[in-house]
Scaffold this motif. Structure first.
Motif: not given
Length: 574
Positions: A154-174
Protein backbone atom coordinates in the motif's frame (compact mmCIF):
# COMPACT_ATOMS: atom_id res chain seq x y z
CA UNK A 1 -11.77 -12.63 -31.03
CA UNK A 2 -13.79 -10.41 -28.71
CA UNK A 3 -11.93 -7.36 -27.43
CA UNK A 4 -11.47 -8.54 -23.83
CA UNK A 5 -11.84 -12.30 -24.12
CA UNK A 6 -8.78 -14.42 -23.39
CA UNK A 7 -8.36 -17.83 -25.03
CA UNK A 8 -9.15 -20.87 -22.91
CA UNK A 9 -5.80 -22.31 -21.75
CA UNK A 10 -4.85 -25.58 -23.47
CA UNK A 11 -1.92 -26.52 -21.24
CA UNK A 12 -1.29 -26.33 -17.50
CA UNK A 13 2.09 -24.86 -16.59
CA UNK A 14 2.10 -25.70 -12.88
CA UNK A 15 5.06 -28.07 -13.07
CA UNK A 16 7.05 -25.59 -15.15
CA UNK A 17 6.32 -22.78 -12.69
CA UNK A 18 7.25 -24.85 -9.66
CA UNK A 19 10.46 -25.99 -11.37
CA UNK A 20 11.27 -22.37 -12.15
CA UNK A 21 10.89 -21.39 -8.48
CA UNK A 22 13.09 -24.24 -7.28
CA UNK A 23 15.75 -23.72 -9.95
CA UNK A 24 15.96 -20.01 -9.10
CA UNK A 25 17.15 -20.92 -5.57
CA UNK A 26 14.45 -18.71 -4.03
CA UNK A 27 13.32 -21.60 -1.84
CA UNK A 28 16.88 -22.49 -0.89
CA UNK A 29 17.86 -18.97 0.20
CA UNK A 30 14.57 -18.14 1.91
CA UNK A 31 14.47 -21.36 3.94
CA UNK A 32 18.12 -20.97 4.93
CA UNK A 33 17.34 -17.50 6.26
CA UNK A 34 14.43 -18.88 8.29
CA UNK A 35 16.53 -21.75 9.65
CA UNK A 36 19.30 -19.41 10.77
CA UNK A 37 16.77 -17.04 12.28
CA UNK A 38 15.13 -19.76 14.40
CA UNK A 39 18.43 -20.46 16.16
CA UNK A 40 19.35 -16.80 16.70
CA UNK A 41 17.91 -15.46 20.01
CA UNK A 42 19.09 -11.92 19.22
CA UNK A 43 16.52 -11.39 16.48
CA UNK A 44 13.36 -11.01 18.56
CA UNK A 45 10.71 -8.42 17.76
CA UNK A 46 7.87 -6.77 19.64
CA UNK A 47 6.56 -6.80 23.18
CA UNK A 48 6.46 -10.62 23.28
CA UNK A 49 10.08 -11.46 22.38
CA UNK A 50 9.60 -15.21 22.37
CA UNK A 51 6.87 -14.97 19.73
CA UNK A 52 8.33 -13.27 16.68
CA UNK A 53 11.81 -13.13 15.17
CA UNK A 54 13.11 -11.14 12.24
CA UNK A 55 16.23 -11.14 10.08
CA UNK A 56 17.31 -9.11 7.04
CA UNK A 57 20.14 -10.19 4.76
CA UNK A 58 21.55 -9.46 1.32
CA UNK A 59 21.27 -12.38 -1.11
CA UNK A 60 22.72 -11.87 -4.57
CA UNK A 61 20.96 -8.83 -6.03
CA UNK A 62 18.02 -8.67 -3.62
CA UNK A 63 17.32 -8.11 0.06
CA UNK A 64 15.74 -10.96 2.03
CA UNK A 65 13.55 -10.36 5.10
CA UNK A 66 12.61 -13.46 7.13
CA UNK A 67 10.04 -13.83 9.93
CA UNK A 68 9.61 -16.77 12.27
CA UNK A 69 6.97 -17.45 14.93
CA UNK A 70 6.04 -20.78 16.46
CA UNK A 71 2.71 -22.45 15.65
CA UNK A 72 2.15 -23.22 19.33
CA UNK A 73 0.73 -19.70 19.70
CA UNK A 74 -2.08 -20.46 17.25
CA UNK A 75 -5.62 -21.14 18.41
CA UNK A 76 -6.80 -24.48 17.06
CA UNK A 77 -10.34 -23.36 16.13
CA UNK A 78 -9.45 -20.07 14.54
CA UNK A 79 -10.86 -16.67 15.40
CA UNK A 80 -11.47 -13.88 12.88
CA UNK A 81 -11.42 -10.16 13.54
CA UNK A 82 -13.51 -7.85 11.28
CA UNK A 83 -11.90 -5.20 9.09
CA UNK A 84 -13.60 -2.49 11.14
CA UNK A 85 -11.20 -3.41 13.96
CA UNK A 86 -8.06 -3.32 11.78
CA UNK A 87 -8.05 0.20 10.30
CA UNK A 88 -4.44 -0.17 9.11
CA UNK A 89 -5.62 -2.72 6.53
CA UNK A 90 -8.80 -0.97 5.42
CA UNK A 91 -6.89 0.16 2.33
CA UNK A 92 -7.49 -3.22 0.67
CA UNK A 93 -11.23 -2.58 0.67
CA UNK A 94 -12.91 -1.58 -2.57
CA UNK A 95 -16.43 -0.53 -3.54
CA UNK A 96 -17.17 -4.05 -4.71
CA UNK A 97 -15.59 -5.63 -1.61
CA UNK A 98 -16.10 -3.32 1.40
CA UNK A 99 -15.54 -5.78 4.27
CA UNK A 100 -13.26 -8.66 5.26
CA UNK A 101 -11.88 -10.46 8.32
CA UNK A 102 -8.32 -11.42 9.40
CA UNK A 103 -7.16 -14.10 11.82
CA UNK A 104 -7.00 -12.66 15.34
CA UNK A 105 -3.82 -14.51 16.42
CA UNK A 106 -1.85 -13.24 13.41
CA UNK A 107 -3.19 -9.71 13.82
CA UNK A 108 -2.37 -9.65 17.55
CA UNK A 109 1.19 -10.75 16.86
CA UNK A 110 1.49 -8.14 14.13
CA UNK A 111 0.25 -5.44 16.52
CA UNK A 112 2.69 -6.50 19.23
CA UNK A 113 5.60 -5.75 16.88
CA UNK A 114 4.04 -2.69 15.24
CA UNK A 115 6.75 -0.21 16.22
CA UNK A 116 9.59 -2.38 14.92
CA UNK A 117 7.65 -3.27 11.78
CA UNK A 118 6.97 0.42 11.09
CA UNK A 119 10.69 1.14 11.19
CA UNK A 120 11.37 -1.81 8.90
CA UNK A 121 8.64 -0.69 6.53
CA UNK A 122 10.20 2.78 6.20
CA UNK A 123 13.57 1.23 5.39
CA UNK A 124 12.08 -1.04 2.72
CA UNK A 125 10.13 1.85 1.17
CA UNK A 126 13.40 3.66 0.60
CA UNK A 127 15.38 0.59 -0.44
CA UNK A 128 12.75 -0.67 -2.91
CA UNK A 129 13.56 2.23 -5.22
CA UNK A 130 16.68 0.39 -6.30
CA UNK A 131 16.53 -3.11 -4.78
CA UNK A 132 14.14 -6.05 -5.07
CA UNK A 133 12.87 -7.54 -1.80
CA UNK A 134 11.99 -11.13 -0.92
CA UNK A 135 9.89 -11.42 2.24
CA UNK A 136 9.51 -14.86 3.76
CA UNK A 137 8.21 -16.55 6.88
CA UNK A 138 7.47 -19.94 8.42
CA UNK A 139 4.30 -21.07 10.17
CA UNK A 140 2.74 -18.13 12.04
CA UNK A 141 5.75 -16.12 10.88
CA UNK A 142 4.45 -16.69 7.35
CA UNK A 143 1.23 -14.93 8.34
CA UNK A 144 3.29 -11.97 9.56
CA UNK A 145 5.28 -12.02 6.31
CA UNK A 146 2.01 -11.86 4.33
CA UNK A 147 0.58 -9.04 6.46
CA UNK A 148 3.83 -7.07 6.30
CA UNK A 149 4.00 -7.51 2.50
CA UNK A 150 0.41 -6.37 2.12
CA UNK A 151 1.02 -3.39 4.43
CA UNK A 152 4.12 -2.56 2.40
CA UNK A 153 2.36 -2.80 -0.98
CA UNK A 154 0.00 0.00 0.00
CA UNK A 155 2.91 2.36 0.66
CA UNK A 156 5.01 1.62 -2.45
CA UNK A 157 4.75 3.66 -5.61
CA UNK A 158 4.47 1.05 -8.40
CA UNK A 159 6.06 3.48 -10.86
CA UNK A 160 9.26 4.21 -8.90
CA UNK A 161 9.69 1.09 -6.75
CA UNK A 162 9.85 -2.67 -7.18
CA UNK A 163 7.06 -4.79 -5.75
CA UNK A 164 8.25 -7.42 -3.23
CA UNK A 165 7.74 -11.17 -3.51
CA UNK A 166 6.42 -12.97 -0.43
CA UNK A 167 7.13 -16.70 0.03
CA UNK A 168 5.67 -18.44 3.07
CA UNK A 169 6.21 -21.96 4.43
CA UNK A 170 3.47 -23.89 6.21
CA UNK A 171 1.54 -20.72 6.88
CA UNK A 172 -2.04 -21.09 8.19
CA UNK A 173 -4.84 -19.49 6.17
CA UNK A 174 -5.00 -15.81 7.04
CA UNK A 175 -8.48 -14.44 6.31
CA UNK A 176 -12.03 -15.02 5.15
CA UNK A 177 -13.67 -14.91 1.73
CA UNK A 178 -13.73 -11.10 1.74
CA UNK A 179 -10.00 -10.99 2.46
CA UNK A 180 -9.35 -13.48 -0.35
CA UNK A 181 -11.42 -11.49 -2.85
CA UNK A 182 -9.91 -8.16 -1.85
CA UNK A 183 -6.44 -9.41 -2.79
CA UNK A 184 -7.31 -11.83 -5.60
CA UNK A 185 -9.30 -9.25 -7.56
CA UNK A 186 -6.12 -7.20 -7.95
CA UNK A 187 -3.70 -9.46 -9.84
CA UNK A 188 -0.71 -7.12 -9.36
CA UNK A 189 -0.88 -7.74 -5.59
CA UNK A 190 -2.13 -11.33 -5.72
CA UNK A 191 0.91 -12.33 -7.82
CA UNK A 192 3.22 -11.16 -5.01
CA UNK A 193 2.29 -14.13 -2.80
CA UNK A 194 3.55 -17.72 -3.10
CA UNK A 195 2.68 -20.12 -0.28
CA UNK A 196 4.69 -23.35 0.03
CA UNK A 197 2.89 -26.18 1.83
CA UNK A 198 3.91 -29.78 2.45
CA UNK A 199 1.27 -32.46 2.30
CA UNK A 200 2.42 -33.73 5.72
CA UNK A 201 2.23 -30.31 7.40
CA UNK A 202 -0.74 -29.84 9.78
CA UNK A 203 -0.51 -26.05 10.11
CA UNK A 204 -1.96 -24.96 6.71
CA UNK A 205 -5.15 -26.93 7.49
CA UNK A 206 -5.53 -25.97 11.15
CA UNK A 207 -8.34 -23.47 10.52
CA UNK A 208 -11.77 -24.43 9.13
CA UNK A 209 -11.88 -23.84 5.39
CA UNK A 210 -15.55 -23.00 5.56
CA UNK A 211 -14.57 -19.60 6.98
CA UNK A 212 -10.88 -19.23 6.05
CA UNK A 213 -9.92 -18.89 2.37
CA UNK A 214 -6.55 -18.93 0.52
CA UNK A 215 -5.13 -16.24 -1.75
CA UNK A 216 -2.12 -15.97 -4.05
CA UNK A 217 -0.50 -19.06 -5.58
CA UNK A 218 0.35 -22.29 -3.77
CA UNK A 219 3.41 -24.47 -4.20
CA UNK A 220 2.61 -28.01 -2.99
CA UNK A 221 5.65 -29.99 -1.88
CA UNK A 222 6.19 -33.62 -1.07
CA UNK A 223 9.08 -36.04 -0.86
CA UNK A 224 8.26 -37.13 -4.41
CA UNK A 225 7.78 -33.82 -6.20
CA UNK A 226 6.04 -30.47 -6.40
CA UNK A 227 3.08 -28.72 -8.05
CA UNK A 228 1.77 -25.17 -8.39
CA UNK A 229 -1.93 -24.21 -8.21
CA UNK A 230 -4.05 -21.08 -7.99
CA UNK A 231 -6.06 -20.16 -4.87
CA UNK A 232 -9.53 -21.41 -5.98
CA UNK A 233 -8.36 -25.04 -6.04
CA UNK A 234 -6.34 -24.88 -2.83
CA UNK A 235 -9.16 -25.56 -0.35
CA UNK A 236 -10.01 -28.86 -2.03
CA UNK A 237 -6.37 -29.91 -2.20
CA UNK A 238 -5.68 -28.96 1.40
CA UNK A 239 -8.69 -30.96 2.52
CA UNK A 240 -7.69 -33.93 0.35
CA UNK A 241 -4.11 -33.96 1.60
CA UNK A 242 -4.90 -33.01 5.21
CA UNK A 243 -2.79 -35.16 7.57
CA UNK A 244 -4.61 -37.01 10.33
CA UNK A 245 -4.36 -35.21 13.64
CA UNK A 246 -5.64 -36.13 17.10
CA UNK A 247 -7.47 -33.47 19.10
CA UNK A 248 -4.83 -33.41 21.83
CA UNK A 249 -1.88 -33.45 19.44
CA UNK A 250 0.52 -30.55 20.03
CA UNK A 251 1.09 -28.23 17.08
CA UNK A 252 4.64 -28.69 15.80
CA UNK A 253 6.28 -26.64 13.06
CA UNK A 254 7.11 -28.81 10.08
CA UNK A 255 10.74 -28.77 8.89
CA UNK A 256 10.80 -27.88 5.18
CA UNK A 257 14.59 -28.10 5.00
CA UNK A 258 14.99 -31.71 3.77
CA UNK A 259 12.29 -31.28 1.12
CA UNK A 260 13.75 -28.01 -0.16
CA UNK A 261 17.20 -29.58 -0.29
CA UNK A 262 15.91 -32.64 -2.14
CA UNK A 263 13.95 -30.59 -4.69
CA UNK A 264 16.89 -28.26 -5.26
CA UNK A 265 18.97 -31.19 -6.48
CA UNK A 266 16.15 -32.80 -8.44
CA UNK A 267 14.10 -29.90 -9.81
CA UNK A 268 14.26 -31.16 -13.40
CA UNK A 269 11.24 -33.46 -13.66
CA UNK A 270 12.26 -36.96 -14.67
CA UNK A 271 9.92 -38.93 -16.89
CA UNK A 272 9.00 -41.39 -14.14
CA UNK A 273 5.29 -40.51 -14.17
CA UNK A 274 3.25 -41.51 -17.18
CA UNK A 275 -0.25 -40.50 -18.08
CA UNK A 276 -2.89 -42.67 -19.56
CA UNK A 277 -2.73 -42.56 -23.34
CA UNK A 278 -6.50 -42.20 -23.32
CA UNK A 279 -6.34 -38.68 -21.84
CA UNK A 280 -7.12 -36.29 -24.70
CA UNK A 281 -7.49 -33.09 -22.66
CA UNK A 282 -3.95 -31.71 -22.50
CA UNK A 283 -4.87 -29.23 -19.75
CA UNK A 284 -6.31 -31.99 -17.57
CA UNK A 285 -3.27 -34.12 -18.34
CA UNK A 286 -1.05 -31.42 -16.85
CA UNK A 287 -3.19 -31.28 -13.70
CA UNK A 288 -3.12 -35.07 -13.28
CA UNK A 289 0.65 -35.06 -13.74
CA UNK A 290 0.99 -32.50 -10.92
CA UNK A 291 -1.32 -34.43 -8.59
CA UNK A 292 0.73 -37.54 -9.27
CA UNK A 293 3.97 -35.64 -8.63
CA UNK A 294 2.91 -34.67 -5.09
CA UNK A 295 1.38 -38.07 -4.27
CA UNK A 296 -2.30 -37.11 -4.35
CA UNK A 297 -2.74 -39.60 -7.20
CA UNK A 298 -0.92 -42.78 -8.09
CA UNK A 299 -0.36 -43.87 -11.68
CA UNK A 300 -2.83 -46.71 -11.39
CA UNK A 301 -5.52 -44.37 -10.02
CA UNK A 302 -5.65 -42.48 -13.32
CA UNK A 303 -8.12 -45.14 -14.50
CA UNK A 304 -10.45 -44.69 -11.50
CA UNK A 305 -13.51 -42.95 -12.99
CA UNK A 306 -14.90 -41.79 -9.63
CA UNK A 307 -11.56 -40.27 -8.63
CA UNK A 308 -11.18 -38.62 -12.03
CA UNK A 309 -14.63 -37.04 -11.64
CA UNK A 310 -13.38 -35.46 -8.40
CA UNK A 311 -10.29 -34.22 -10.23
CA UNK A 312 -12.47 -32.67 -12.95
CA UNK A 313 -14.94 -31.05 -10.57
CA UNK A 314 -12.64 -29.90 -7.79
CA UNK A 315 -9.31 -29.23 -9.51
CA UNK A 316 -9.37 -29.04 -13.29
CA UNK A 317 -12.37 -26.76 -13.82
CA UNK A 318 -11.66 -24.30 -10.95
CA UNK A 319 -7.98 -24.12 -11.97
CA UNK A 320 -8.85 -23.61 -15.64
CA UNK A 321 -11.33 -20.89 -14.70
CA UNK A 322 -8.78 -19.16 -12.44
CA UNK A 323 -6.14 -19.16 -15.19
CA UNK A 324 -8.66 -17.90 -17.77
CA UNK A 325 -9.71 -15.06 -15.48
CA UNK A 326 -6.06 -14.26 -14.87
CA UNK A 327 -5.51 -14.04 -18.62
CA UNK A 328 -8.60 -11.89 -18.97
CA UNK A 329 -7.52 -9.52 -16.22
CA UNK A 330 -7.71 -6.13 -17.80
CA UNK A 331 -4.31 -4.82 -18.87
CA UNK A 332 -5.06 -1.25 -19.87
CA UNK A 333 -1.51 -0.45 -20.96
CA UNK A 334 -1.49 -3.40 -23.36
CA UNK A 335 -4.78 -2.27 -24.93
CA UNK A 336 -3.79 1.39 -25.19
CA UNK A 337 -2.56 1.26 -28.78
CA UNK A 338 -5.86 -0.21 -29.96
CA UNK A 339 -7.72 2.49 -28.05
CA UNK A 340 -5.61 5.21 -29.66
CA UNK A 341 -6.28 3.80 -33.12
CA UNK A 342 -10.03 3.76 -32.55
CA UNK A 343 -10.02 7.27 -31.10
CA UNK A 344 -8.14 8.41 -34.22
CA UNK A 345 -10.86 6.80 -36.34
CA UNK A 346 -13.51 8.62 -34.36
CA UNK A 347 -11.67 11.90 -34.92
CA UNK A 348 -11.46 11.17 -38.65
CA UNK A 349 -15.22 10.54 -38.68
CA UNK A 350 -15.88 13.79 -36.88
CA UNK A 351 -13.73 15.85 -39.26
CA UNK A 352 -15.08 14.15 -42.38
CA UNK A 353 -18.64 14.99 -41.34
CA UNK A 354 -17.68 18.60 -40.61
CA UNK A 355 -16.04 19.00 -44.02
CA UNK A 356 -19.27 17.90 -45.65
CA UNK A 357 -21.38 20.39 -43.70
CA UNK A 358 -22.64 18.08 -40.96
CA UNK A 359 -21.89 17.54 -37.32
CA UNK A 360 -20.85 13.96 -36.57
CA UNK A 361 -23.61 13.66 -33.96
CA UNK A 362 -26.24 14.20 -36.64
CA UNK A 363 -24.47 12.05 -39.20
CA UNK A 364 -24.44 9.16 -36.75
CA UNK A 365 -28.05 9.72 -35.77
CA UNK A 366 -29.29 9.65 -39.37
CA UNK A 367 -26.82 7.00 -40.63
CA UNK A 368 -27.04 8.14 -44.23
CA UNK A 369 -23.71 6.70 -45.39
CA UNK A 370 -21.66 3.52 -45.06
CA UNK A 371 -19.12 5.23 -42.80
CA UNK A 372 -21.89 5.96 -40.31
CA UNK A 373 -22.35 2.22 -39.85
CA UNK A 374 -18.62 1.50 -39.79
CA UNK A 375 -18.15 3.80 -36.83
CA UNK A 376 -20.54 1.64 -34.80
CA UNK A 377 -17.76 -0.93 -34.41
CA UNK A 378 -15.20 1.67 -33.31
CA UNK A 379 -17.64 3.05 -30.76
CA UNK A 380 -18.50 -0.38 -29.39
CA UNK A 381 -14.84 -1.33 -29.00
CA UNK A 382 -14.04 1.88 -27.13
CA UNK A 383 -17.11 1.63 -24.92
CA UNK A 384 -16.37 -2.00 -24.03
CA UNK A 385 -12.82 -0.99 -23.13
CA UNK A 386 -13.84 1.79 -20.76
CA UNK A 387 -16.73 -0.12 -19.24
CA UNK A 388 -14.30 -2.92 -18.39
CA UNK A 389 -11.69 -0.49 -17.10
CA UNK A 390 -14.15 1.25 -14.79
CA UNK A 391 -15.30 -2.09 -13.38
CA UNK A 392 -11.71 -3.19 -12.80
CA UNK A 393 -10.83 0.11 -11.10
CA UNK A 394 -13.74 -0.28 -8.69
CA UNK A 395 -12.41 -3.71 -7.63
CA UNK A 396 -8.99 -2.39 -6.71
CA UNK A 397 -7.76 -1.30 -3.27
CA UNK A 398 -8.44 2.35 -2.57
CA UNK A 399 -4.95 3.73 -3.22
CA UNK A 400 -4.44 1.73 -6.41
CA UNK A 401 -7.88 2.82 -7.59
CA UNK A 402 -6.90 6.47 -7.14
CA UNK A 403 -3.58 5.93 -8.97
CA UNK A 404 -5.28 4.33 -11.95
CA UNK A 405 -8.02 6.91 -12.08
CA UNK A 406 -5.49 9.74 -12.26
CA UNK A 407 -3.35 7.89 -14.80
CA UNK A 408 -6.22 7.42 -17.26
CA UNK A 409 -8.21 10.58 -16.50
CA UNK A 410 -7.17 12.50 -19.63
CA UNK A 411 -7.82 9.59 -22.03
CA UNK A 412 -11.10 8.77 -20.28
CA UNK A 413 -12.29 12.37 -20.53
CA UNK A 414 -11.54 12.49 -24.26
CA UNK A 415 -13.35 9.20 -24.79
CA UNK A 416 -16.40 10.41 -22.89
CA UNK A 417 -16.60 13.70 -24.77
CA UNK A 418 -16.09 12.05 -28.16
CA UNK A 419 -18.20 8.90 -27.83
CA UNK A 420 -21.06 9.67 -25.44
CA UNK A 421 -22.75 12.03 -27.95
CA UNK A 422 -23.17 9.00 -30.23
CA UNK A 423 -24.89 7.03 -27.47
CA UNK A 424 -27.18 10.02 -26.95
CA UNK A 425 -27.94 10.05 -30.70
CA UNK A 426 -28.93 6.37 -30.57
CA UNK A 427 -31.03 6.92 -27.45
CA UNK A 428 -33.09 9.82 -28.81
CA UNK A 429 -33.50 8.21 -32.20
CA UNK A 430 -36.03 5.92 -30.51
CA UNK A 431 -39.35 7.72 -30.43
CA UNK A 432 -40.59 8.44 -26.92
CA UNK A 433 -37.20 8.22 -25.20
CA UNK A 434 -36.46 11.00 -22.75
CA UNK A 435 -34.43 11.80 -19.63
CA UNK A 436 -31.20 10.21 -20.90
CA UNK A 437 -29.34 10.90 -17.64
CA UNK A 438 -31.37 8.46 -15.54
CA UNK A 439 -32.64 6.04 -18.20
CA UNK A 440 -29.92 5.68 -20.82
CA UNK A 441 -26.52 6.72 -19.51
CA UNK A 442 -23.82 4.06 -19.09
CA UNK A 443 -21.99 3.61 -15.81
CA UNK A 444 -18.58 4.32 -17.37
CA UNK A 445 -19.68 7.83 -18.40
CA UNK A 446 -21.00 8.59 -14.93
CA UNK A 447 -17.83 7.34 -13.25
CA UNK A 448 -15.38 9.07 -15.61
CA UNK A 449 -17.21 12.35 -15.15
CA UNK A 450 -17.29 11.91 -11.36
CA UNK A 451 -13.57 11.09 -11.25
CA UNK A 452 -12.77 14.20 -13.28
CA UNK A 453 -14.70 16.32 -10.79
CA UNK A 454 -12.97 14.64 -7.82
CA UNK A 455 -9.52 15.12 -9.38
CA UNK A 456 -9.98 18.89 -9.22
CA UNK A 457 -7.58 19.53 -12.04
CA UNK A 458 -6.70 23.23 -12.55
CA UNK A 459 -8.95 24.95 -15.07
CA UNK A 460 -7.51 25.77 -18.50
CA UNK A 461 -7.53 29.56 -18.82
CA UNK A 462 -9.95 31.27 -21.20
CA UNK A 463 -7.24 32.51 -23.56
CA UNK A 464 -6.00 28.96 -24.15
CA UNK A 465 -9.52 27.66 -24.75
CA UNK A 466 -10.17 30.46 -27.26
CA UNK A 467 -6.93 29.70 -29.08
CA UNK A 468 -7.75 25.96 -29.35
CA UNK A 469 -11.49 26.25 -29.93
CA UNK A 470 -11.40 24.75 -33.44
CA UNK A 471 -9.95 21.51 -32.08
CA UNK A 472 -11.98 21.29 -28.90
CA UNK A 473 -14.74 18.90 -27.90
CA UNK A 474 -17.72 20.11 -25.91
CA UNK A 475 -16.88 19.96 -22.20
CA UNK A 476 -20.23 18.52 -21.17
CA UNK A 477 -20.54 15.14 -22.90
CA UNK A 478 -24.31 15.27 -22.25
CA UNK A 479 -24.74 18.49 -24.24
CA UNK A 480 -26.78 16.79 -26.98
CA UNK A 481 -29.17 15.29 -24.44
CA UNK A 482 -29.90 18.86 -23.34
CA UNK A 483 -30.50 19.82 -26.99
CA UNK A 484 -32.87 16.88 -27.53
CA UNK A 485 -34.81 17.74 -24.37
CA UNK A 486 -35.00 21.40 -25.47
CA UNK A 487 -36.51 20.30 -28.79
CA UNK A 488 -39.08 18.28 -26.86
CA UNK A 489 -39.83 21.38 -24.76
CA UNK A 490 -40.54 23.35 -27.95
CA UNK A 491 -42.91 20.62 -29.13
CA UNK A 492 -44.64 20.56 -25.75
CA UNK A 493 -45.01 24.34 -25.80
CA UNK A 494 -46.62 24.27 -29.23
CA UNK A 495 -48.96 21.52 -27.96
CA UNK A 496 -50.20 23.66 -25.09
CA UNK A 497 -47.89 22.66 -22.20
CA UNK A 498 -46.53 26.15 -21.82
CA UNK A 499 -45.64 26.80 -18.18
CA UNK A 500 -43.17 23.96 -17.66
CA UNK A 501 -41.81 24.26 -21.21
CA UNK A 502 -40.95 27.94 -20.84
CA UNK A 503 -39.07 27.24 -17.61
CA UNK A 504 -37.05 24.46 -19.25
CA UNK A 505 -36.25 26.61 -22.27
CA UNK A 506 -35.07 29.41 -19.99
CA UNK A 507 -32.77 26.97 -18.18
CA UNK A 508 -31.48 25.58 -21.47
CA UNK A 509 -30.58 29.01 -22.83
CA UNK A 510 -28.70 29.89 -19.67
CA UNK A 511 -26.90 26.55 -19.82
CA UNK A 512 -25.81 26.98 -23.48
CA UNK A 513 -24.67 30.55 -23.08
CA UNK A 514 -22.65 29.55 -20.00
CA UNK A 515 -20.75 27.11 -22.23
CA UNK A 516 -20.31 29.77 -24.92
CA UNK A 517 -19.11 32.34 -22.41
CA UNK A 518 -16.40 29.99 -21.15
CA UNK A 519 -15.51 28.63 -24.61
CA UNK A 520 -16.53 25.16 -23.43
CA UNK A 521 -18.68 24.16 -26.37
CA UNK A 522 -17.41 22.97 -29.74
CA UNK A 523 -18.00 25.51 -32.57
CA UNK A 524 -19.27 22.58 -34.66
CA UNK A 525 -22.65 22.84 -32.94
CA UNK A 526 -23.24 25.96 -35.08
CA UNK A 527 -22.93 24.05 -38.39
CA UNK A 528 -26.06 24.81 -40.38
CA UNK A 529 -27.51 21.28 -40.34
CA UNK A 530 -26.75 20.46 -36.70
CA UNK A 531 -29.51 19.51 -34.27
CA UNK A 532 -28.71 22.58 -32.21
CA UNK A 533 -29.27 24.91 -35.19
CA UNK A 534 -32.48 23.04 -35.99
CA UNK A 535 -33.62 23.71 -32.43
CA UNK A 536 -32.74 27.38 -32.80
CA UNK A 537 -34.76 27.74 -36.02
CA UNK A 538 -37.80 26.18 -34.35
CA UNK A 539 -37.39 28.29 -31.24
CA UNK A 540 -36.77 31.54 -33.16
CA UNK A 541 -40.06 31.13 -35.02
CA UNK A 542 -42.09 30.61 -31.85
CA UNK A 543 -44.18 33.44 -30.43
CA UNK A 544 -42.06 33.62 -27.28
CA UNK A 545 -40.65 37.08 -26.45
CA UNK A 546 -37.86 35.68 -24.30
CA UNK A 547 -34.94 38.04 -23.85
CA UNK A 548 -31.67 36.20 -23.12
CA UNK A 549 -27.97 36.44 -23.86
CA UNK A 550 -28.21 33.36 -26.07
CA UNK A 551 -31.01 34.90 -28.14
CA UNK A 552 -28.91 38.02 -28.66
CA UNK A 553 -25.86 35.87 -29.48
CA UNK A 554 -27.73 33.79 -32.05
CA UNK A 555 -29.69 36.59 -33.74
CA UNK A 556 -26.53 38.64 -34.18
CA UNK A 557 -24.69 35.58 -35.49
CA UNK A 558 -21.91 35.96 -32.99
CA UNK A 559 -21.13 32.29 -33.50
CA UNK A 560 -19.04 33.25 -36.54
CA UNK A 561 -16.71 35.16 -34.25
CA UNK A 562 -16.89 32.33 -31.72
CA UNK A 563 -15.73 29.77 -34.28
CA UNK A 564 -12.62 31.89 -34.91
CA UNK A 565 -11.89 32.38 -31.22
CA UNK A 566 -12.65 36.09 -31.48
CA UNK A 567 -15.86 36.31 -29.47
CA UNK A 568 -15.53 38.32 -26.25
CA UNK A 569 -18.68 38.27 -24.08
CA UNK A 570 -17.56 41.30 -22.06
CA UNK A 571 -17.10 43.54 -25.11
CA UNK A 572 -20.39 42.55 -26.68
CA UNK A 573 -22.30 43.20 -23.46
CA UNK A 574 -20.93 46.72 -23.42
Amino acid sequence: MDFDTAPIPSFNCGLDLSSLVVSSDLLHHSWNAISELRTDPRRNLGSSPAFLRYRETQVRNYRLIAFSASAKHLHGGGDLIPSSDVPEFRFICSKSNPDFSIDRAAMSLFDSARQDLSTLKAQVQDGAKSTAYLITGHSLGGSIASLFTLWLLDSLNPVTTKRPLCITYGSPLLGDCGFQQAISQYSAWNSCFLHAVHKDDHIPTIFPQTTYRPFGSYLFLSSSGMACFEAPTISELLERTKPERRDNMELVDFDYGPTVKYLRHNYVCKDTMKLSGRETDSYKAGIVLQLTAIGVLQNEQQHDSALMKWVDRSIVEPERMAITQKMETFNSAKKLNEVKVNMARMEWYRKTSENEGYYYYDDYKSKRLTRDYSVVMFKRTLTDYWEKLVKEVEKKPQKEEANLRNRWLYAGTNFRRMVEPLDIAEYYKVEGNEDYWTRGRLNCYRKLEKWLEEARRPEVNLATRKQNIKLSLTGDSCFWAHVEEAMKSCEAYNNGDRGRSVKRLEEFQGYVYGLVESYSVSPEIFIGNSSFMKWWKVYDEMDLKMDSKLVWFMRNRMYYKYREGRYDPMEDEE
